[in-house]
Motif scaffolding. Structure first.
Motif, PDB file in Angstrom:
ATOM      1  N   ILE A  99       6.005  13.692   1.553  1.00  0.00           N
ATOM      2  CA  ILE A  99       6.234  12.269   1.207  1.00  0.00           C
ATOM      3  C   ILE A  99       7.584  12.439   0.387  1.00  0.00           C
ATOM      4  O   ILE A  99       8.586  11.817   0.483  1.00  0.00           O
ATOM      5  CB  ILE A  99       5.242  11.347   0.467  1.00  0.00           C
ATOM      6  CG1 ILE A  99       4.135  11.217   1.588  1.00  0.00           C
ATOM      7  CG2 ILE A  99       5.742  10.177   0.069  1.00  0.00           C
ATOM      8  CD1 ILE A  99       4.547  10.684   2.970  1.00  0.00           C
ATOM      9  N   ARG A 100       7.411  13.280  -0.552  1.00  0.00           N
ATOM     10  CA  ARG A 100       8.524  13.453  -1.614  1.00  0.00           C
ATOM     11  C   ARG A 100       9.969  13.990  -0.953  1.00  0.00           C
ATOM     12  O   ARG A 100      10.961  13.533  -1.089  1.00  0.00           O
ATOM     13  CB  ARG A 100       8.164  14.473  -2.643  1.00  0.00           C
ATOM     14  CG  ARG A 100       7.417  14.132  -3.660  1.00  0.00           C
ATOM     15  CD  ARG A 100       7.237  15.053  -4.860  1.00  0.00           C
ATOM     16  NE  ARG A 100       8.493  15.132  -5.629  1.00  0.00           N
ATOM     17  CZ  ARG A 100       8.850  14.400  -6.551  1.00  0.00           C
ATOM     18  NH1 ARG A 100       8.217  13.348  -6.863  1.00  0.00           N
ATOM     19  NH2 ARG A 100      10.045  14.550  -7.238  1.00  0.00           N
ATOM     20  N   MET A 101       9.658  14.954   0.268  1.00  0.00           N
ATOM     21  CA  MET A 101      10.722  15.341   0.987  1.00  0.00           C
ATOM     22  C   MET A 101      11.364  13.996   1.801  1.00  0.00           C
ATOM     23  O   MET A 101      12.617  14.052   1.866  1.00  0.00           O
ATOM     24  CB  MET A 101      10.195  16.512   1.969  1.00  0.00           C
ATOM     25  CG  MET A 101       9.886  17.648   1.452  1.00  0.00           C
ATOM     26  SD  MET A 101       9.166  18.831   2.645  1.00  0.00           S
ATOM     27  CE  MET A 101      10.447  19.005   3.688  1.00  0.00           C
ATOM     28  N   LEU A 102      10.596  13.274   2.189  1.00  0.00           N
ATOM     29  CA  LEU A 102      11.104  12.089   3.117  1.00  0.00           C
ATOM     30  C   LEU A 102      11.818  11.157   2.190  1.00  0.00           C
ATOM     31  O   LEU A 102      12.950  10.683   2.729  1.00  0.00           O
ATOM     32  CB  LEU A 102       9.885  11.431   3.700  1.00  0.00           C
ATOM     33  CG  LEU A 102       9.270  12.114   4.874  1.00  0.00           C
ATOM     34  CD1 LEU A 102       7.921  11.175   5.245  1.00  0.00           C
ATOM     35  CD2 LEU A 102      10.243  11.854   6.300  1.00  0.00           C
ATOM     36  N   CYS A 167       5.340   2.932   5.810  1.00  0.00           N
ATOM     37  CA  CYS A 167       5.657   3.971   4.990  1.00  0.00           C
ATOM     38  C   CYS A 167       7.400   4.002   5.314  1.00  0.00           C
ATOM     39  O   CYS A 167       8.043   4.200   4.515  1.00  0.00           O
ATOM     40  CB  CYS A 167       4.960   5.205   5.228  1.00  0.00           C
ATOM     41  SG  CYS A 167       3.365   5.031   4.748  1.00  0.00           S
ATOM     42  N   VAL A 168       7.654   4.040   6.715  1.00  0.00           N
ATOM     43  CA  VAL A 168       9.083   4.440   6.984  1.00  0.00           C
ATOM     44  C   VAL A 168      10.182   3.160   6.482  1.00  0.00           C
ATOM     45  O   VAL A 168      10.902   3.309   6.015  1.00  0.00           O
ATOM     46  CB  VAL A 168       9.204   4.493   8.374  1.00  0.00           C
ATOM     47  CG1 VAL A 168      10.726   4.752   8.802  1.00  0.00           C
ATOM     48  CG2 VAL A 168       8.571   6.067   8.804  1.00  0.00           C
ATOM     49  N   GLU A 172      12.894   3.395   3.600  1.00  0.00           N
ATOM     50  CA  GLU A 172      14.221   3.004   4.234  1.00  0.00           C
ATOM     51  C   GLU A 172      14.673   1.672   2.965  1.00  0.00           C
ATOM     52  O   GLU A 172      15.897   1.892   2.851  1.00  0.00           O
ATOM     53  CB  GLU A 172      14.225   2.435   5.550  1.00  0.00           C
ATOM     54  CG  GLU A 172      15.470   1.609   6.083  1.00  0.00           C
ATOM     55  CD  GLU A 172      16.642   2.452   6.150  1.00  0.00           C
ATOM     56  OE1 GLU A 172      17.849   1.972   6.171  1.00  0.00           O
ATOM     57  OE2 GLU A 172      16.493   3.739   6.089  1.00  0.00           O
ATOM     58  N   ALA A 173      13.880   0.936   2.890  1.00  0.00           N
ATOM     59  CA  ALA A 173      14.358  -0.338   2.295  1.00  0.00           C
ATOM     60  C   ALA A 173      14.554   0.008   0.611  1.00  0.00           C
ATOM     61  O   ALA A 173      15.753  -0.407   0.173  1.00  0.00           O
ATOM     62  CB  ALA A 173      13.328  -1.588   2.207  1.00  0.00           C
ATOM     63  N   LEU A 174      13.707   0.759  -0.176  1.00  0.00           N
ATOM     64  CA  LEU A 174      13.950   1.202  -1.263  1.00  0.00           C
ATOM     65  C   LEU A 174      15.128   2.124  -1.431  1.00  0.00           C
ATOM     66  O   LEU A 174      16.057   1.894  -2.286  1.00  0.00           O
ATOM     67  CB  LEU A 174      12.890   1.968  -1.749  1.00  0.00           C
ATOM     68  CG  LEU A 174      11.330   1.132  -2.059  1.00  0.00           C
ATOM     69  CD1 LEU A 174      10.468   2.232  -2.428  1.00  0.00           C
ATOM     70  CD2 LEU A 174      11.709   0.358  -3.255  1.00  0.00           C
ATOM     71  N   THR A 175      15.437   2.964  -0.401  1.00  0.00           N
ATOM     72  CA  THR A 175      16.726   4.033  -0.702  1.00  0.00           C
ATOM     73  C   THR A 175      17.904   3.327  -0.296  1.00  0.00           C
ATOM     74  O   THR A 175      18.814   3.284  -0.961  1.00  0.00           O
ATOM     75  CB  THR A 175      16.347   5.262   0.179  1.00  0.00           C
ATOM     76  OG1 THR A 175      15.934   5.193   1.657  1.00  0.00           O
ATOM     77  CG2 THR A 175      15.271   6.039  -0.384  1.00  0.00           C
ATOM     78  N   GLU A 197       8.718   7.417  -7.992  1.00  0.00           N
ATOM     79  CA  GLU A 197       7.906   6.263  -7.844  1.00  0.00           C
ATOM     80  C   GLU A 197       7.477   5.768  -6.608  1.00  0.00           C
ATOM     81  O   GLU A 197       6.512   5.334  -6.171  1.00  0.00           O
ATOM     82  CB  GLU A 197       8.691   5.159  -8.493  1.00  0.00           C
ATOM     83  CG  GLU A 197       8.887   5.290 -10.163  1.00  0.00           C
ATOM     84  CD  GLU A 197       7.418   5.348 -11.079  1.00  0.00           C
ATOM     85  OE1 GLU A 197       6.672   4.312 -10.663  1.00  0.00           O
ATOM     86  OE2 GLU A 197       7.240   6.053 -11.805  1.00  0.00           O
ATOM     87  N   ALA A 198       8.653   5.936  -5.825  1.00  0.00           N
ATOM     88  CA  ALA A 198       8.333   5.769  -4.229  1.00  0.00           C
ATOM     89  C   ALA A 198       7.404   6.560  -3.619  1.00  0.00           C
ATOM     90  O   ALA A 198       6.524   6.221  -3.138  1.00  0.00           O
ATOM     91  CB  ALA A 198       9.688   5.935  -3.555  1.00  0.00           C
ATOM     92  N   SER A 199       7.280   7.909  -3.954  1.00  0.00           N
ATOM     93  CA  SER A 199       6.353   8.941  -3.480  1.00  0.00           C
ATOM     94  C   SER A 199       5.048   8.409  -3.973  1.00  0.00           C
ATOM     95  O   SER A 199       3.968   8.418  -3.178  1.00  0.00           O
ATOM     96  CB  SER A 199       6.676  10.444  -4.038  1.00  0.00           C
ATOM     97  OG  SER A 199       7.888  10.545  -3.695  1.00  0.00           O
ATOM     98  N   ARG A 200       4.889   8.054  -5.313  1.00  0.00           N
ATOM     99  CA  ARG A 200       3.439   7.626  -5.645  1.00  0.00           C
ATOM    100  C   ARG A 200       2.965   6.259  -5.138  1.00  0.00           C
ATOM    101  O   ARG A 200       1.896   6.229  -4.551  1.00  0.00           O
ATOM    102  CB  ARG A 200       3.519   7.227  -7.285  1.00  0.00           C
ATOM    103  CG  ARG A 200       2.375   7.054  -7.822  1.00  0.00           C
ATOM    104  CD  ARG A 200       2.236   6.698  -9.366  1.00  0.00           C
ATOM    105  NE  ARG A 200       2.896   8.111 -10.132  1.00  0.00           N
ATOM    106  CZ  ARG A 200       4.091   7.932 -10.584  1.00  0.00           C
ATOM    107  NH1 ARG A 200       4.837   7.060 -10.576  1.00  0.00           N
ATOM    108  NH2 ARG A 200       4.581   9.077 -11.319  1.00  0.00           N
ATOM    109  N   LEU A 201       3.869   5.340  -4.627  1.00  0.00           N
ATOM    110  CA  LEU A 201       3.497   4.427  -3.896  1.00  0.00           C
ATOM    111  C   LEU A 201       2.992   4.344  -2.615  1.00  0.00           C
ATOM    112  O   LEU A 201       1.941   4.124  -2.099  1.00  0.00           O
ATOM    113  CB  LEU A 201       4.682   3.135  -3.986  1.00  0.00           C
ATOM    114  CG  LEU A 201       4.856   1.932  -2.951  1.00  0.00           C
ATOM    115  CD1 LEU A 201       3.971   1.114  -3.584  1.00  0.00           C
ATOM    116  CD2 LEU A 201       6.045   1.478  -2.949  1.00  0.00           C
TER     117      LEU A 201
END
Length: 208
Positions: A99-102, A167-168, A172-175, A197-201
């Motif tokens: 997830i961190r990689m994504l 998830c995707v 996408e929205a956050l980044t 934070e996004a990964s934790r979510l």
């Protein structure tokens, strides 16, 4: 009924000289979109900026919409080269690392010519190319679903198709918003915090 805009090239460039002309037209279109916006990107303006005649432009592109579509296609290819290269081997990674990689890759993808990315995001509905912009397109949904299927025993979610969409779309929205609309406040330190934070979510949603 309004005529649908022509967004396909009139003909494909095969010779070196014609490919150079097409490249110059696409590059000129991209520059004008970034500096002046869609409305001012007339075929006359694009031809002038590319250093070719309008007649030469119309040999390859029937409308300015077709030129914008070509810009989108090229931009999408650049993004996907970044995504594919970075995500090699992700299927073998544990959930937390994957997830961190994504999230990290999504940030890098949005940093591929972000000014053009922002303009293109606003113009896509006008040229009928909506499906081509999303950094995480069908290929990425398929990859993410394959990942979830391979790690199903580690997850609490049952509907993998829905989980992939959640998830995707979230990533996408956050980044997208962080890179394109809040870049001035997003220092490297804050971008790293965003990854955390996004990964934790996402991990919390998947694993509970």
């Amino acid at each position: 009924m309004a005529r649908k805009s022509l967004t396909k090239p009139r003909k494909m460039a095969s010779q070196k000289r014609s490919r150079a002309t097409v490249d110059a037209l696409v590059e000129a279109t991209a520059r004008i979109l970034v500096k002046e916006g869609f409305d001012k990107a007339s075929t006359n303006r694009i031809a002038e900026a590319a250093g070719v005649s309008v007649g030469s432009l119309y040999q390859y592109f029937p409308t300015k919409e077709s030129l914008v579509a070509a810009v989108i296609e090229r931009h999408q290819q650049e993004i996907m080269q970044t995504v594919r290269g970075e995500l090699t081997g992700i299927l073998a990674q544990p959930v937390e690392q994957a997830i961190r990689m994504l999230v990290t890759v999504a940030i890098k993808a949005h940093r591929v010519d972000p000014k053009l990315h922002r303009v293109v995001a606003e113009q896509i509905p006008r040229v009928g190319e909506l499906e081509k912009l999303a950094t995480f397109n069908r290929e990425n949904y398929t990859l993410f679903m394959a990942y979830l299927a391979q790690h199903r025993d580690e997850l609490r979610v049952e509907d993998l198709e829905l989980a992939s969409f959640v998830c995707v779309t979230t990533i996408e929205a956050l980044t997208h918003n962080a890179v394109l609309h809040h870049s001035k406040m997003m220092s490297d330190e804050k971008m790293r915090a965003l990854v955390d934070e996004a990964s934790r979510l996402i991990i919390g949603y998947l694993k509970g």
